[in-house]
Write a protein that holds these residues in place. Structure first.
Motif, PDB file in Angstrom:
ATOM      1  N   PRO A  75       0.830  -1.205   0.000  1.00 62.04           N
ATOM      2  CA  PRO A  75       0.000   0.000   0.000  1.00 62.04           C
ATOM      3  C   PRO A  75       0.867   1.257   0.000  1.00 62.04           C
ATOM      4  O   PRO A  75       2.010   1.241   0.467  1.00 62.04           O
ATOM      5  CB  PRO A  75      -0.797  -0.120   1.296  1.00 62.04           C
ATOM      6  CG  PRO A  75       0.047  -0.966   2.188  1.00 62.04           C
ATOM      7  CD  PRO A  75       0.792  -1.911   1.280  1.00 62.04           C
ATOM      8  N   SER A  76       0.317   2.324  -0.516  1.00 63.29           N
ATOM      9  CA  SER A  76       1.000   3.622  -0.408  1.00 63.29           C
ATOM     10  C   SER A  76       0.957   4.056   1.047  1.00 63.29           C
ATOM     11  O   SER A  76       0.150   3.544   1.844  1.00 63.29           O
ATOM     12  CB  SER A  76       0.296   4.666  -1.281  1.00 63.29           C
ATOM     13  OG  SER A  76      -0.985   4.963  -0.740  1.00 63.29           O
ATOM     14  N   ILE A  77       1.791   5.006   1.401  1.00 64.52           N
ATOM     15  CA  ILE A  77       1.780   5.502   2.784  1.00 64.52           C
ATOM     16  C   ILE A  77       0.421   6.138   3.096  1.00 64.52           C
ATOM     17  O   ILE A  77      -0.101   5.965   4.194  1.00 64.52           O
ATOM     18  CB  ILE A  77       2.951   6.487   3.058  1.00 64.52           C
ATOM     19  CG1 ILE A  77       2.998   6.904   4.540  1.00 64.52           C
ATOM     20  CG2 ILE A  77       2.868   7.718   2.190  1.00 64.52           C
ATOM     21  CD1 ILE A  77       3.395   5.843   5.489  1.00 64.52           C
ATOM     22  N   ALA A  78      -0.172   6.811   2.128  1.00 62.53           N
ATOM     23  CA  ALA A  78      -1.485   7.435   2.346  1.00 62.53           C
ATOM     24  C   ALA A  78      -2.555   6.372   2.615  1.00 62.53           C
ATOM     25  O   ALA A  78      -3.367   6.519   3.535  1.00 62.53           O
ATOM     26  CB  ALA A  78      -1.878   8.293   1.149  1.00 62.53           C
ATOM     27  N   ALA A  79      -2.554   5.304   1.843  1.00 66.06           N
ATOM     28  CA  ALA A  79      -3.529   4.227   2.039  1.00 66.06           C
ATOM     29  C   ALA A  79      -3.297   3.537   3.379  1.00 66.06           C
ATOM     30  O   ALA A  79      -4.252   3.191   4.087  1.00 66.06           O
ATOM     31  CB  ALA A  79      -3.442   3.220   0.898  1.00 66.06           C
TER      32      ALA A  79
END
Length: 106
Positions: A75-79
């Protein structure tokens, strides 16, 4: 054990940096993110640690389990932060206040 669990709720993970770094490294390992460049890997752990430092460890651990079990890719850091907030639940701020008061009165 109870005090460890209580500190996982009360303290931001930045205060428990070595444990936070282990959780981030486990996430990277689960998705086979290692490129062979140890400096880059250390920098990635540092960046993620800075972004996750305000959140409690229990929520980061829960989001880690969700990512490993449910995501097809890293996952992205935002997700991941979205999942951490979801793992915390809506009333964590209220719980923190109550637990802090209880801890201070003991």
């Amino acid at each position: 054990m109870a005090l460890t669990s209580l500190s996982e709720i009360l303290e931001p993970s930045a205060k428990r940096r070595p444990e936070l770094a282990v959780e981030i490294a486990k996430l990277f390992a689960a998705f086979n993110l290692y490129t062979g460049d140890s400096v880059k890997s250390a920098a990635q752990v540092e960046v993620w640690g800075e972004q996750l430092g305000e959140f409690p460890l229990f929520a980061i651990r829960k989001a880690y389990r969700w990512a490993v079990r449910c995501e097809g890719k890293m996952p992205s850091i935002a997700a991941f932060i979205f999942d951490v907030k979801l793992a915390m639940g809506n009333n964590i701020a209220v719980k923190r206040v109550l637990l802090t008061e209880w801890r201070n009165s003991a």
